[in-house]
Design an enzyme around this catalytic site. Structure first.
Site, short mmCIF file in Angstrom:
data_model
loop_
_atom_site.label_atom_id
_atom_site.label_comp_id
_atom_site.label_asym_id
_atom_site.label_seq_id
_atom_site.Cartn_x
_atom_site.Cartn_y
_atom_site.Cartn_z
N ASP A 184 5.80 4.61 4.94
CA ASP A 184 6.72 3.66 5.59
C ASP A 184 6.81 2.34 4.83
OD1 ASP A 184 4.02 3.33 6.42
OD2 ASP A 184 4.65 2.08 8.10
N HIS A 240 0.86 -1.19 0.00
CA HIS A 240 0.00 0.00 0.00
C HIS A 240 0.89 1.24 0.00
CE1 HIS A 240 0.94 -0.53 4.26
NE2 HIS A 240 0.44 0.66 4.54
N HIS A 248 1.25 3.98 1.96
CA HIS A 248 1.74 4.76 3.09
C HIS A 248 3.26 4.81 3.02
CE1 HIS A 248 -2.08 4.37 5.78
NE2 HIS A 248 -2.12 5.43 5.02
#
Length: 247
Positions: A53, A49, A51
């Protein structure tokens, strides 16, 4: 966030003489150097995904591979927005790269085979998170008389029993465990899991080994996650930095 103990998410999965990168957080390429991972063998990148990080390390890795003289294409499987985000950086910083970046759009909300050859298959595992997110199921192909290896990577997700049927009996399951039960109220707000919940999934799926990671930066002592998970599923280990495990 990065801490002295843990960097953001990034794994290398080696199966069938191929090397797959699963997520590429900040600092991933430095860890690869520490471990002596041969970048020339890197076959494909899978991003669970978008995000930061889980993908902020990707542009640096792409640039480094170009400077190292890579010539074979690099295939990246991710939500379609990743190409939109990376394209300006690639056009500005990586104009003269000696290799091609090939983007493959996946639908994280759908279970489907995204890669298959004569040796292995990779499927998406739909997960529940703030943004469209999936895990990945690696399955070796063998003749019926031979055992096959299966590895499931379940990235950021709230507790989701719907994945149990798909990952049933895998040799190794990686499942996020951001919180312990004392912070279980945060799971609903931030769509993450506790160590106990990860262990419950492992137990329901009758997996061989559970690996937990993605720990909250608020917890310095990771044994609290391990102890909580092992109360439910004994064969649990921590995903510590630079750990190598057999599937």
């Amino acid at each position: 966030m990065p801490t002295f103990q843990n960097s953001p998410s990034g794994q290398i999965v080696e199966l069938c003489d191929k090397s797959f990168m699963v997520d590429c957080g900040e600092g991933t390429q430095l860890k690869m150097r520490q471990l002596g991972v041969k970048t020339a063998r890197l076959y494909t990148v899978l991003i669970s995904h978008l995000h930061g990080d889980h993908c902020f390390g990707l542009i640096g890795l792409i640039s480094t591979l170009g400077m190292m003289g890579r010539t074979q294409p690099l295939h990246i499987y991710a939500h379609g927005d990743l190409e939109k985000l990376l394209r300006p950086w690639l056009d500005y910083h990586c104009q003269d790269m000696p290799y091609e970046i090939v983007f493959h759009t996946i639908n994280p909300r759908k279970r489907e085979v995204i890669f298959e050859d004569r040796t292995l298959t990779i499927e998406t595992i739909p997960l529940k998170h703030k943004v469209p997110t999936c895990g990945f199921l690696f399955t070796e192909h063998h003749r019926d008389t031979e055992p096959r290896k299966r590895y499931a990577y379940c990235s950021d997700t709230a507790y989701r029993e719907q994945i149990v049927e798909q990952i049933k009996g895998v040799e190794v399951l990686y499942h996020e465990a951001t919180y312990t039960e004392k912070d279980a109220d945060k799971c609903k707000k931030y769509t993450h899991s506790t160590a106990k919940q990860a262990a419950q999934i492992a137990q329901l799926a009758a997996v061989g080994k559970l690996v937990i990671g993605h720990f909250s930066a608020r917890e310095d002592d990771h044994t609290v996650f391990l102890n909580e998970a092992q109360e439910v599923f004994a064969n649990t280990v921590l995903a510590e930095e630079c750990t190598t495990m057999e599937i």
